[in-house]
Write a protein that holds these residues in place. Sequence first.
Motif, mmCIF file in Angstrom:
data_model
loop_
_atom_site.group_PDB
_atom_site.id
_atom_site.type_symbol
_atom_site.label_atom_id
_atom_site.label_comp_id
_atom_site.label_asym_id
_atom_site.label_seq_id
_atom_site.Cartn_x
_atom_site.Cartn_y
_atom_site.Cartn_z
ATOM 1 N N SER A 47 0.855 -1.185 0.000
ATOM 2 C CA SER A 47 0.000 0.000 0.000
ATOM 3 C C SER A 47 0.892 1.237 0.000
ATOM 4 O O SER A 47 1.930 1.262 0.672
ATOM 5 C CB SER A 47 -0.942 0.020 1.206
ATOM 6 O OG SER A 47 -0.223 0.137 2.409
ATOM 7 N N VAL A 48 0.481 2.228 -0.756
ATOM 8 C CA VAL A 48 1.237 3.477 -0.864
ATOM 9 C C VAL A 48 0.286 4.624 -0.544
ATOM 10 O O VAL A 48 -0.777 4.743 -1.155
ATOM 11 C CB VAL A 48 1.832 3.671 -2.271
ATOM 12 C CG1 VAL A 48 2.746 4.899 -2.295
ATOM 13 C CG2 VAL A 48 2.590 2.429 -2.723
ATOM 14 N N SER A 49 0.663 5.467 0.408
ATOM 15 C CA SER A 49 -0.237 6.511 0.888
ATOM 16 C C SER A 49 0.025 7.854 0.222
ATOM 17 O O SER A 49 1.172 8.216 -0.055
ATOM 18 C CB SER A 49 -0.096 6.670 2.402
ATOM 19 O OG SER A 49 -0.483 5.493 3.072
ATOM 20 N N ILE A 50 -1.046 8.583 -0.021
ATOM 21 C CA ILE A 50 -1.038 9.976 -0.477
ATOM 22 C C ILE A 50 -0.161 10.128 -1.720
ATOM 23 O O ILE A 50 0.854 10.819 -1.703
ATOM 24 C CB ILE A 50 -0.603 10.936 0.647
ATOM 25 C CG1 ILE A 50 -1.337 10.619 1.948
ATOM 26 C CG2 ILE A 50 -0.874 12.385 0.248
ATOM 27 C CD1 ILE A 50 -0.989 11.523 3.104
ATOM 28 N N ILE A 51 -0.568 9.505 -2.796
ATOM 29 C CA ILE A 51 0.199 9.588 -4.033
ATOM 30 C C ILE A 51 -0.238 10.803 -4.841
ATOM 31 O O ILE A 51 -1.370 11.272 -4.731
ATOM 32 C CB ILE A 51 0.066 8.296 -4.865
ATOM 33 C CG1 ILE A 51 -1.355 8.156 -5.454
ATOM 34 C CG2 ILE A 51 0.418 7.081 -4.028
ATOM 35 C CD1 ILE A 51 -1.488 7.021 -6.448
ATOM 36 N N LYS A 52 0.678 11.319 -5.669
ATOM 37 C CA LYS A 52 0.404 12.491 -6.493
ATOM 38 C C LYS A 52 0.366 12.165 -7.984
ATOM 39 O O LYS A 52 -0.083 12.980 -8.788
ATOM 40 C CB LYS A 52 1.465 13.563 -6.241
ATOM 41 C CG LYS A 52 1.578 14.000 -4.788
ATOM 42 C CD LYS A 52 0.363 14.773 -4.333
ATOM 43 C CE LYS A 52 0.351 16.168 -4.877
ATOM 44 N NZ LYS A 52 -0.739 17.007 -4.304
ATOM 45 N N LYS A 53 0.857 10.974 -8.350
ATOM 46 C CA LYS A 53 0.857 10.585 -9.762
ATOM 47 C C LYS A 53 0.854 9.073 -9.847
ATOM 48 O O LYS A 53 1.504 8.395 -9.047
ATOM 49 C CB LYS A 53 2.083 11.161 -10.483
ATOM 50 C CG LYS A 53 2.090 10.945 -11.980
ATOM 51 C CD LYS A 53 3.293 11.631 -12.627
ATOM 52 C CE LYS A 53 3.312 11.422 -14.141
ATOM 53 N NZ LYS A 53 4.493 12.080 -14.767
ATOM 54 N N LEU A 54 0.130 8.529 -10.828
ATOM 55 C CA LEU A 54 0.050 7.081 -10.997
ATOM 56 C C LEU A 54 -0.005 6.740 -12.482
ATOM 57 O O LEU A 54 -0.896 7.193 -13.200
ATOM 58 C CB LEU A 54 -1.201 6.538 -10.301
ATOM 59 C CG LEU A 54 -1.556 5.062 -10.578
ATOM 60 C CD1 LEU A 54 -0.441 4.139 -10.095
ATOM 61 C CD2 LEU A 54 -2.882 4.699 -9.931
ATOM 62 N N ASP A 55 0.969 5.944 -12.921
ATOM 63 C CA ASP A 55 0.988 5.407 -14.286
ATOM 64 C C ASP A 55 1.196 3.904 -14.197
ATOM 65 O O ASP A 55 1.939 3.424 -13.326
ATOM 66 C CB ASP A 55 2.106 6.045 -15.110
ATOM 67 C CG ASP A 55 1.865 7.520 -15.363
ATOM 68 O OD1 ASP A 55 0.798 7.851 -15.905
ATOM 69 O OD2 ASP A 55 2.739 8.340 -15.010
ATOM 70 N N ILE A 56 0.563 3.177 -15.093
ATOM 71 C CA ILE A 56 0.670 1.720 -15.092
ATOM 72 C C ILE A 56 1.072 1.246 -16.482
ATOM 73 O O ILE A 56 0.456 1.628 -17.484
ATOM 74 C CB ILE A 56 -0.649 1.057 -14.653
ATOM 75 C CG1 ILE A 56 -1.000 1.472 -13.221
ATOM 76 C CG2 ILE A 56 -0.553 -0.462 -14.757
ATOM 77 C CD1 ILE A 56 -2.318 0.922 -12.717
ATOM 78 N N ASP A 57 2.109 0.419 -16.537
ATOM 79 C CA ASP A 57 2.571 -0.169 -17.789
ATOM 80 C C ASP A 57 2.685 -1.675 -17.573
ATOM 81 O O ASP A 57 3.603 -2.146 -16.904
ATOM 82 C CB ASP A 57 3.930 0.423 -18.196
ATOM 83 C CG ASP A 57 4.413 -0.098 -19.542
ATOM 84 O OD1 ASP A 57 3.636 -0.784 -20.234
ATOM 85 O OD2 ASP A 57 5.584 0.175 -19.904
ATOM 86 N N GLY A 58 1.730 -2.399 -18.123
ATOM 87 C CA GLY A 58 1.720 -3.838 -17.921
ATOM 88 C C GLY A 58 1.456 -4.192 -16.479
ATOM 89 O O GLY A 58 0.437 -3.796 -15.901
ATOM 90 N N ASP A 59 2.406 -4.891 -15.851
ATOM 91 C CA ASP A 59 2.251 -5.326 -14.464
ATOM 92 C C ASP A 59 2.983 -4.410 -13.489
ATOM 93 O O ASP A 59 3.085 -4.715 -12.310
ATOM 94 C CB ASP A 59 2.772 -6.767 -14.328
ATOM 95 C CG ASP A 59 2.360 -7.414 -13.015
ATOM 96 O OD1 ASP A 59 1.185 -7.246 -12.624
ATOM 97 O OD2 ASP A 59 3.213 -8.066 -12.373
ATOM 98 N N THR A 60 3.503 -3.291 -13.992
ATOM 99 C CA THR A 60 4.298 -2.405 -13.149
ATOM 100 C C THR A 60 3.679 -1.022 -13.076
ATOM 101 O O THR A 60 3.331 -0.432 -14.098
ATOM 102 C CB THR A 60 5.739 -2.288 -13.683
ATOM 103 O OG1 THR A 60 6.333 -3.587 -13.724
ATOM 104 C CG2 THR A 60 6.582 -1.388 -12.784
ATOM 105 N N ALA A 61 3.548 -0.515 -11.879
ATOM 106 C CA ALA A 61 3.018 0.835 -11.652
ATOM 107 C C ALA A 61 4.151 1.759 -11.222
ATOM 108 O O ALA A 61 5.019 1.375 -10.429
ATOM 109 C CB ALA A 61 1.931 0.806 -10.582
ATOM 110 N N THR A 62 4.150 2.966 -11.756
ATOM 111 C CA THR A 62 5.081 4.011 -11.326
ATOM 112 C C THR A 62 4.293 5.056 -10.561
ATOM 113 O O THR A 62 3.305 5.599 -11.057
ATOM 114 C CB THR A 62 5.782 4.664 -12.527
ATOM 115 O OG1 THR A 62 6.471 3.657 -13.279
ATOM 116 C CG2 THR A 62 6.796 5.705 -12.057
#
Length: 245
Positions: free
Chosen positions: A137-152
């Motif tokens: 779990s990651v709290s208070i995120i400001k940006k989310l991108d997903i490529d395949g099985d990996t999220a940045t």
Amino acid sequence: MKILVCISNVPDTTTKITFTNDNTEFNTAGVQYIVNPYDEIALARAIELTEGGKGTVTVINVGEAANDPTIRKALAIGADDAVRVNAAPRDAYFVAKQIAEYAKDKDFNVILTGRESIDYNGNQVAAMVGEFLDIPSVSIIKKLDIDGDTATIEREIEGGKEVLTVSGKFVASCAEGVAEPKIPNMRGIMSARTKPLAVVEAVAIDEVTKVTKYETPAPRGTVKLIPADQTEQLINLLHSEAKVI
């Protein structure tokens, strides 16, 4: 990709807050409820990530039948289907447990929440859901991108930003900047009426917290304006009246 977005039913920000039963219960009389604004951000990003047939978005709410209009609004914004856990939310632990119990065998790739609900501002549910499901779990995120099985994922930290990568399933709580909340159009409002809204019963769990009393903040005091050239008077008032120096 299957995304589960957790939404809260919260009082409108213009609501005047009062309490009943000797200040032990929130007074719901005449209160207008809305989708929690931070949850709308999470929902908007989920819809963006699944556009063009890339996946589906399910919204989940823990609450009673009175919450259905709020859930229908989330469907009008663009969620594909919804589920309501039929129980009054007692606390963050109870809500997180109900969400985790529903999600544990549904194979969601991502679970998103808002950073916090604007009524209790606890910022607890996302981390608890991750713990119950044994996923990151990651709290208070400001940006989310997903490529395949990996999220940045990007988060703000003191003096800069933190960039994380997560592989596999995860939970994240979204803050401002992740996406712009979407306004439902007429087509969305009409289609929301026919989208699935399943109701499931809550699992029984022990009561771990109990509200003993609510209190409203003290009323604001009067303000004294001191001319800019009367520094000595200002210092005297800060010392003798405000007692901050």
